[in-house]
Design a protein around this motif. Sequence first.
Motif, PDB file in Angstrom:
ATOM      1  N   GLU A 129       0.809  -1.233   0.000  1.00  0.00           N
ATOM      2  CA  GLU A 129       0.000   0.000   0.000  1.00  0.00           C
ATOM      3  C   GLU A 129       0.834   1.270   0.000  1.00  0.00           C
ATOM      4  OE1 GLU A 129      -3.147  -0.292   2.842  1.00  0.00           O
ATOM      5  OE2 GLU A 129      -4.111  -1.809   1.591  1.00  0.00           O
ATOM      6  N   GLU A 130       1.976   1.202  -0.618  1.00  0.00           N
ATOM      7  CA  GLU A 130       2.773   2.412  -0.815  1.00  0.00           C
ATOM      8  C   GLU A 130       2.117   3.321  -1.859  1.00  0.00           C
ATOM      9  OE1 GLU A 130       5.850   4.042  -0.268  1.00  0.00           O
ATOM     10  OE2 GLU A 130       5.894   3.069   1.685  1.00  0.00           O
ATOM     11  N   MET A 131       1.292   2.720  -2.697  1.00  0.00           N
ATOM     12  CA  MET A 131       0.579   3.540  -3.693  1.00  0.00           C
ATOM     13  C   MET A 131      -0.749   2.868  -4.033  1.00  0.00           C
ATOM     14  SD  MET A 131       3.038   2.832  -6.966  1.00  0.00           S
ATOM     15  CE  MET A 131       3.790   1.236  -7.247  1.00  0.00           C
ATOM     16  N   VAL A 132      -1.658   3.613  -4.665  1.00  0.00           N
ATOM     17  CA  VAL A 132      -2.956   3.043  -5.012  1.00  0.00           C
ATOM     18  C   VAL A 132      -2.857   2.377  -6.387  1.00  0.00           C
ATOM     19  CG1 VAL A 132      -4.137   4.771  -3.633  1.00  0.00           C
ATOM     20  CG2 VAL A 132      -3.812   5.140  -6.092  1.00  0.00           C
ATOM     21  N   VAL A 133      -3.924   1.664  -6.759  1.00  0.00           N
ATOM     22  CA  VAL A 133      -3.846   0.836  -7.961  1.00  0.00           C
ATOM     23  C   VAL A 133      -3.624   1.666  -9.225  1.00  0.00           C
ATOM     24  CG1 VAL A 133      -6.347   0.708  -8.305  1.00  0.00           C
ATOM     25  CG2 VAL A 133      -4.873  -1.107  -9.177  1.00  0.00           C
ATOM     26  N   SER A 134      -4.227   2.861  -9.298  1.00  0.00           N
ATOM     27  CA  SER A 134      -4.052   3.607 -10.547  1.00  0.00           C
ATOM     28  C   SER A 134      -2.627   4.137 -10.672  1.00  0.00           C
ATOM     29  CB  SER A 134      -5.084   4.728 -10.674  1.00  0.00           C
ATOM     30  OG  SER A 134      -5.133   5.472  -9.490  1.00  0.00           O
ATOM     31  N   GLN A 135      -1.985   4.404  -9.555  1.00  0.00           N
ATOM     32  CA  GLN A 135      -0.577   4.793  -9.628  1.00  0.00           C
ATOM     33  C   GLN A 135       0.298   3.613 -10.034  1.00  0.00           C
ATOM     34  OE1 GLN A 135      -0.433   6.409  -5.634  1.00  0.00           O
ATOM     35  NE2 GLN A 135      -0.216   8.488  -6.431  1.00  0.00           N
ATOM     36  N   PHE A 136      -0.043   2.444  -9.486  1.00  0.00           N
ATOM     37  CA  PHE A 136       0.674   1.224  -9.850  1.00  0.00           C
ATOM     38  C   PHE A 136       0.584   0.985 -11.364  1.00  0.00           C
ATOM     39  CE2 PHE A 136       0.192  -3.649  -9.711  1.00  0.00           C
ATOM     40  CZ  PHE A 136       1.525  -3.840 -10.025  1.00  0.00           C
TER      41      PHE A 136
END
Lengths: 335, 335, 335, 335, 335
Positions: free
Chosen positions: E191-198
């Motif tokens: 959870e360092e980033m959200v899915v759209s950032q991934f």
Amino acid sequence: MHIGKSYRISEFIAWTKRDIYLLVVMGVVPVVLYQMADLKWLGIPWTVVALLGTATAFIVGFKNSQTYSRIWEARQVWGDILSSSRAWGVTSRDYLKSAEKAKELIYRHLAWLAAMRYQMREPRPWESSHKTNNIRYSRLYCIPEKETTLEAELAKYLSCEELKEVLLAQNKATYLMSTQGKALKELFAKEEMVVSQFIDMEKVLRDFFLLQGRSERIKDFPYPRQFATINRIFVKLFCLLLPFGLLREFDKLNESLTGIMKGNMVWLVVPFSVLLSWIYTSLEQVGDSTECPFEGSPNDVPISQMCRTAEIDLREMLGETELPPPLEPKNSIVL
Amino acid sequence: MHIGKSYRISEFIAWTKRDIYLLVVMGVVPVVLYQMADLKWLGIPWTVVALLGTATAFIVGFKNSQTYSRIWEARQVWGDILSSSRAWGVTSRDYLKSAEKAKELIYRHLAWLAAMRYQMREPRPWESSHKTNNIRYSRLYCIPEKETTLEAELAKYLSCEELKEVLLAQNKATYLMSTQGKALKELFAKEEMVVSQFIDMEKVLRDFFLLQGRSERIKDFPYPRQFATINRIFVKLFCLLLPFGLLREFDKLNESLTGIMKGNMVWLVVPFSVLLSWIYTSLEQVGDSTECPFEGSPNDVPISQMCRTAEIDLREMLGETELPPPLEPKNSIVL
Amino acid sequence: MHIGKSYRISEFIAWTKRDIYLLVVMGVVPVVLYQMADLKWLGIPWTVVALLGTATAFIVGFKNSQTYSRIWEARQVWGDILSSSRAWGVTSRDYLKSAEKAKELIYRHLAWLAAMRYQMREPRPWESSHKTNNIRYSRLYCIPEKETTLEAELAKYLSCEELKEVLLAQNKATYLMSTQGKALKELFAKEEMVVSQFIDMEKVLRDFFLLQGRSERIKDFPYPRQFATINRIFVKLFCLLLPFGLLREFDKLNESLTGIMKGNMVWLVVPFSVLLSWIYTSLEQVGDSTECPFEGSPNDVPISQMCRTAEIDLREMLGETELPPPLEPKNSIVL
Amino acid sequence: MHIGKSYRISEFIAWTKRDIYLLVVMGVVPVVLYQMADLKWLGIPWTVVALLGTATAFIVGFKNSQTYSRIWEARQVWGDILSSSRAWGVTSRDYLKSAEKAKELIYRHLAWLAAMRYQMREPRPWESSHKTNNIRYSRLYCIPEKETTLEAELAKYLSCEELKEVLLAQNKATYLMSTQGKALKELFAKEEMVVSQFIDMEKVLRDFFLLQGRSERIKDFPYPRQFATINRIFVKLFCLLLPFGLLREFDKLNESLTGIMKGNMVWLVVPFSVLLSWIYTSLEQVGDSTECPFEGSPNDVPISQMCRTAEIDLREMLGETELPPPLEPKNSIVL
Amino acid sequence: MHIGKSYRISEFIAWTKRDIYLLVVMGVVPVVLYQMADLKWLGIPWTVVALLGTATAFIVGFKNSQTYSRIWEARQVWGDILSSSRAWGVTSRDYLKSAEKAKELIYRHLAWLAAMRYQMREPRPWESSHKTNNIRYSRLYCIPEKETTLEAELAKYLSCEELKEVLLAQNKATYLMSTQGKALKELFAKEEMVVSQFIDMEKVLRDFFLLQGRSERIKDFPYPRQFATINRIFVKLFCLLLPFGLLREFDKLNESLTGIMKGNMVWLVVPFSVLLSWIYTSLEQVGDSTECPFEGSPNDVPISQMCRTAEIDLREMLGETELPPPLEPKNSIVL
């Protein structure tokens, strides 16, 4: 693709042998008629030939620049296929929760690559690999797609049922991509990924369809036949007229000579007309052999090798360790 | 598209027959005046003709390279239309919950393809397919869009009401794409898909609008008429002056001759001026016949065949088994 | 754009009339000096002229190929503007809940199209439409942007207040696009669409900014003046020297003549130097008239017609039935 | 950029003055040696020079076509920078809730534009603006980046602290873009926008990095020095040999002359060799002065003017009314 | 890349020394045979050589234009790699919550850059840097990839374990990119980033795969060997025949001479044939040395310098202050 320093001149001459024989005949006949049969009127003005020669150089240059563009674009498309295949591997592995499912997607992709390269190697009427010059040469290297069947290759990557279905399809590569889509739909339904990942992978599929379409375009849309035809007519006419144009140019030189060559300069028309004509026909032949970058000629884009590279890279990503070796060139040629 | 090895020289000569007759006349007249009417001053310096000849080669070469670009771009656009159509099929099937709705989207897409190819085949004033040379030739192959009506084709894919509306629209392809948009809006409203899928499909629609626009651009924006005009003037001038420039070149040869040809060398101007001029006019004619890639000439981009391929692929995706056969070439020509 | 088969040769000659007069003078003067004033030393070697002629052909060929690229790119940009406008119509209608709001977005887009075409028609110092040759010709066709004012056109699509603001803006097209952005922000705030739709439409706006920028680039960045200048110098020098170079070539022919033409061959320099020079100046003039594709010349990209097409398509999408007619060509020319 | 109709021939001659002096010397010396010192053997065959002349025309033509591509691509990149800047303004304003924050983003963008144009104007060793020909000319126009410092320009857009940091950075433009990223991260953290808007703006940043990289590429990667060198050698050799090749061509003309010019025709070699050589050196100089589109020469892409246009458009979007005036050309030249 | 004003002519001559020796021999032999051994029949007509010369100019010009395209595309790809690397730095820093994790992603990217440049410098059979001419020259500059090992470079950026794994991989760059993907997957899982950032970062990875593939394409797909071969044959033939063609051209000049040069003009064939041939072979050699833009020649694209620039920019973004210095040119050459 030839991966050595360059073709040897001897290879080149061997490759153009048939043309050379013909050109010698075309050079000898006018000289004999002019010199022995004394038909001096056969010597036409050089200006006619020079004008034709310049125009022919234009035309042949244009063709070669277009065939170069074709092979370069073909290499671009397949370079992008290779890069996108690596990207497909990474994306599949990273998006899916289950490694098993990722492997399935990646293996089906390898099947698609195999289907693509077999489809690219199918013969077309305008390809020149069936010409005598080329058939003789083709014994020196090997075309992987001629050595194993597509079925055997696909069997490595697909389940039995899927293999059967694929073999029935009209366009196997399209069918496989369409199956990838179905698989993604299912994976999404099983919540292996979220909707934005599903959409992202569908976009990648669309890009593969575009790449496939581009490769098929180069395969199926040759250098337009009307251009190819007029090209051939130009070169043939030039080779035909060249010795006639040279007759008087060499004959004139006799005036200022003494000794054994006096009166015999016209015979030099034979080597020089052969030399100049050969340059033009070789240029034409180089163009022909570059025109179709997937025909299985030594000048092809090495799609078999690239598919093998993709396979190694993708299976390495899956953590496999028994990888196939890279394809090796034979006599400096790799396909 | 001609899909054979190449045009035969005899076909080529037959195709350029009318020009040849004219060129013979243009060659005979000056020779007769020079030789029989003894108007020796008609022989102009070769330098004038050589300069004109080089400039003409430049100009004709430029035209051919542009017409080649046009046909190649046309093929690219239609290649992308084919690939994107396959992608549309996969996306429609994978995103929508109901297979019935997907089929509707796919069938409407086939209707769009049909509308596009009929629109591309409409005649334009600058196209050359109505020239006598070409009309005669056109009996040897068939143009599918001339054999059935658009209405009959669209009826295969659309409901009765929709068909009626489409036939009233100014630009049928635009209308059909716009209807696709409306259908997507409805499907989204009925929760057949989520918003990000809806947006993704709208993007694909936008890409189809761009592809349609590119195809229309090649259709509606010819090789600029000012260039075409000056081209024609160059070639005509060259063909007109060439025999005059050759008169003295051949006349000079008489000096060094004996026998029957002495004094008659000027007559050789006829075959050689016809030969050289024919090369230039043929090059020009090849350019003309490549300029408009959708006019229904044997050198067209085979859009009918490609639409058929798309139809087969898309209906195979829908699981249909009664597929139409691929379009077959007639006399090596397929459109 | 000229939409006929081609310009007639008579039109072409009429169009280049002024150059022809000048070339005749430039041809007559040296002949008179050589023949009548007996200044035989004016006859310079042909080699000088031939070398210059080849270099000039290169340079003029290069210019024409670049101006062709410019007009082709201009057509591409406007083709994409047309396609994207259709797409904008579909997207606006499909994304927004209220048909009224969609209409507003679409009408403002039509205003943007109008602003763009008026901006493109503004004169620039390097354009050639003010040359005497071209002004005379321009009476044969009509430029819609000269017949109604931008204000009148914009008033069809915008509310009174918005119109006033637009007319004050420095760059009207930019201002209108920026207003579209504001409107989208408001629509999003009013929950007419969700955030991903809002973002998608903002992206489309960005694409329109790019298209506008490309069109402005072609308008505002001419074929570089340094190239244009050296081009003109080349052609002028060539036309100046050509008759001098031809003097001896024609004079030599006198030797082998008898009869009335003997001694008078030099007079033939006039028609032939005019002919060859005219070819070069016409080529140059064709290039000039293609260089600026939005100047209101008969060779322009038909942006008025394309905007009309967009208007018809977009209003048809809104379900309107009172559509304006397509723009008709006048004397085969449509802008 | 020169925005007039074209350079005047007098300007052109003044600009190439130094070459002309040199060419006169190179023309006079061989003639004097041939005519006065009676070194007749200095007259070499024209064929040698003609072959060299054609090859040189090829090479110089190639160079000019590449330098043209460079300036055209430079203009494309900056056209896209301008368009994307407008888009950045609209997006910043529409996505952010606070107008104050949007202004900050837009002002930092203006700082980036300023940093870019100062960076582009830095001298490079291969640029030709320091040549004597060009320095003299450069007094006629003004280079905005030479008149105010970067610091003063940046101070208009940035806070004091930020300004200090920027001035310390190695690559100021990169630093500013990186600061934009940080600002976006903060704005997202403060919930000024949602995550998909944040991602969208980061994408736009990435596009600016690409545009910056493209502009830097054209600045930092000159026309390859090996090509430039061989080019110069070709042209110099041609100019050197040309008068020698012309000697006999003009000398031959003496035979058929009478009167004062008899025996003196060789002196005409001087003007004609200067004329032909000048054409080639001017072509070369035009190429040189186009090669580097950001060096501060009169043929530059007008990046200062474009940045000013962007500033006006962006500040108009923010509702500001005290806008700076557009940059005006001086002596028809605007940078 | 040579970053000076241009190569000095002396450098150029030194670089082509070996060819010059050979050309002198090829020029002297025919002259000696013609003049001393009195083999007058060796003098062949100039027309033959002129025709060959024009065709050769075409062919060599075509090659140079293609090699120029190759180096320009190589620079584009690496320019985009540099820009995208900066963008990767900004995106990593902005998307991730933890600065430590961002640093890891950025350092692994620097490792990828190092792997790329070492891979690009590996020798290929068709590259010309092993030619004697070039080896001698190569002592004047330094190739960073020859001075430290890849292992040492990678150790700066990677942990010990990762380094070991990378060194085992078949394609190190691919392996590193694939590891980036894995790292992103983990960061998303943590959870360092959200899915759209991934998803956004995965897209950027895909773009890096494409850039890598493009760079590999230019490295691994040379100017096609068939074209290179015929090119070499053309040039060699031309250089061989040129002195024979010049013999009579210079011999003729003797007639009109008196004094010491009378009868000796043929000796001038040597310098002039060497000069003209040298032009062609130099052009060919310039082409050869441009063909492979990553071989470690002085004309390479400066990828080591660009990677250093990327390193400085990225580490500055991380707030590091001990930055490595930019790579400095040695003898005006930087790689």
